[in-house]
Design a protein around this motif. Structure first.
Motif, short mmCIF file in Angstrom:
data_model
loop_
_atom_site.label_atom_id
_atom_site.label_comp_id
_atom_site.label_asym_id
_atom_site.label_seq_id
_atom_site.Cartn_x
_atom_site.Cartn_y
_atom_site.Cartn_z
N ILE A 47 -7.14 84.80 82.84
CA ILE A 47 -7.82 83.56 83.20
C ILE A 47 -8.33 82.90 81.93
O ILE A 47 -9.19 83.45 81.23
CB ILE A 47 -8.98 83.82 84.18
N VAL A 48 -7.79 81.74 81.63
CA VAL A 48 -8.17 80.96 80.46
C VAL A 48 -8.97 79.77 80.97
O VAL A 48 -8.47 78.97 81.76
CB VAL A 48 -6.92 80.49 79.67
N THR A 49 -10.21 79.67 80.52
CA THR A 49 -11.10 78.61 80.98
C THR A 49 -11.32 77.62 79.85
O THR A 49 -11.68 78.02 78.74
CB THR A 49 -12.44 79.20 81.45
N ILE A 50 -11.10 76.33 80.16
CA ILE A 50 -11.19 75.29 79.14
C ILE A 50 -12.22 74.24 79.54
O ILE A 50 -12.61 74.14 80.71
CB ILE A 50 -9.82 74.62 78.89
N ASP A 51 -12.61 73.44 78.57
CA ASP A 51 -13.57 72.38 78.83
C ASP A 51 -13.32 71.24 77.84
O ASP A 51 -12.67 71.43 76.81
CB ASP A 51 -14.99 72.91 78.64
N LYS A 52 -13.81 70.07 78.19
CA LYS A 52 -13.88 68.93 77.27
C LYS A 52 -14.96 68.00 77.79
O LYS A 52 -15.37 68.10 78.95
CB LYS A 52 -12.53 68.23 77.10
N GLU A 53 -15.42 67.14 76.95
CA GLU A 53 -16.55 66.26 77.26
C GLU A 53 -16.35 65.49 78.56
O GLU A 53 -17.26 65.39 79.37
CB GLU A 53 -16.73 65.30 76.08
N GLU A 54 -15.15 64.95 78.78
CA GLU A 54 -14.89 64.11 79.95
C GLU A 54 -14.61 64.92 81.21
O GLU A 54 -14.36 64.35 82.27
CB GLU A 54 -13.67 63.20 79.71
N GLY A 55 -14.57 66.22 81.11
CA GLY A 55 -14.21 67.07 82.24
C GLY A 55 -12.73 67.40 82.21
O GLY A 55 -11.96 66.84 81.42
N ILE A 56 -12.34 68.32 83.05
CA ILE A 56 -10.98 68.84 83.07
C ILE A 56 -10.28 68.44 84.37
O ILE A 56 -10.85 68.57 85.45
CB ILE A 56 -10.99 70.38 82.95
N SER A 57 -9.04 67.97 84.24
CA SER A 57 -8.23 67.61 85.41
C SER A 57 -7.13 68.65 85.60
O SER A 57 -6.88 69.49 84.73
CB SER A 57 -7.60 66.23 85.21
N LEU A 58 -6.44 68.56 86.70
CA LEU A 58 -5.29 69.42 86.96
C LEU A 58 -4.22 69.20 85.88
O LEU A 58 -3.58 70.16 85.44
CB LEU A 58 -4.73 69.15 88.35
N ASP A 59 -4.04 67.95 85.45
CA ASP A 59 -3.08 67.65 84.39
C ASP A 59 -3.44 68.36 83.08
O ASP A 59 -2.56 68.82 82.36
CB ASP A 59 -2.98 66.15 84.14
N ASP A 60 -4.74 68.45 82.78
CA ASP A 60 -5.19 69.17 81.58
C ASP A 60 -4.82 70.65 81.69
O ASP A 60 -4.31 71.23 80.72
CB ASP A 60 -6.71 69.05 81.41
N CYS A 61 -5.06 71.24 82.85
CA CYS A 61 -4.74 72.66 83.05
C CYS A 61 -3.24 72.89 82.90
O CYS A 61 -2.82 73.87 82.28
CB CYS A 61 -5.23 73.13 84.42
N GLU A 62 -2.46 71.98 83.44
CA GLU A 62 -1.00 72.11 83.34
C GLU A 62 -0.55 71.98 81.88
O GLU A 62 0.30 72.75 81.42
CB GLU A 62 -0.32 71.05 84.20
N ALA A 63 -1.11 71.03 81.16
CA ALA A 63 -0.73 70.82 79.75
C ALA A 63 -1.06 72.06 78.91
O ALA A 63 -0.24 72.48 78.08
CB ALA A 63 -1.43 69.59 79.19
#
Length: 162
Positions: free
Chosen positions: A43-59
């Motif tokens: 399980i790899v958990t990511i974050d960014k200032e604007e929040g994370i979308s499904l597209d971000d997880c896929e990328a």
């Protein structure tokens, strides 16, 4: 690369993928390698200032999959899951605490606390504002008071979405 198992797996994977994730503009919040039933999950958990979308997880999945396939750091077969840290996220390391100062948090304790601070005495969990973190001590503002709590006494520390 030698295949890893146990607690070393998360650290090995983190070192392999952290640079790529940062290059893509994300913050690597956490890496966990857990067994759930008969299956292993990375399980790899990511974050960014604007929040994370499904597209971000896929990328991120598409970017780190080849890295993991080439290095092959995990002996068992596993499922890769890339997800958002979420609004209510667990704080596990100094960097997490530093990023969340000023946010509401909930602390859970392994047992009811005996403390000189009445806000903690007899409690199994408390909520307050994260006021600071240093050398394994969490400072939580409860009402008007800044109360120090040893991180080792906590079963969990999470942000709270209001």
């Amino acid at each position: 690369m030698a295949k890893q198992s146990g607690s070393k797996t998360s650290a090995a994977v983190r070192s392999l993928i952290a640079g790529k994730i940062a290059e893509m503009g994300y913050y690597l919040w956490d890496v966990e390698y857990v067994k759930e039933g008969a299956y292993y999950n990375l399980i790899v958990t990511i974050d960014k200032e604007e929040g994370i979308s499904l597209d971000d997880c896929e990328a991120v999945t598409r970017a780190i999959n080849p890295i993991l396939d080439e290095a092959d750091p995990i002996a068992d077969s596993y499922y890769l899951e890339v997800s958002s840290a979420g609004l209510e996220r667990e704080l596990k390391c100094a960097e997490h605490f530093e990023k969340c100062i000023g946010m509401p948090i909930r602390l859970g304790f392994f047992a009811a606390v005996t403390s000189e601070y009445r806000e903690l005495n007899g409690q199994k969990s408390v909520e307050g504002i994260l006021a600071g973190y240093s050398d394994g001590v969490i400072t939580v503002r409860i009402g008007e008071n800044d109360v120090p709590v040893k991180a080792d006494d906590c079963s969990y520390v999470r942000t709270v979405c209001e």
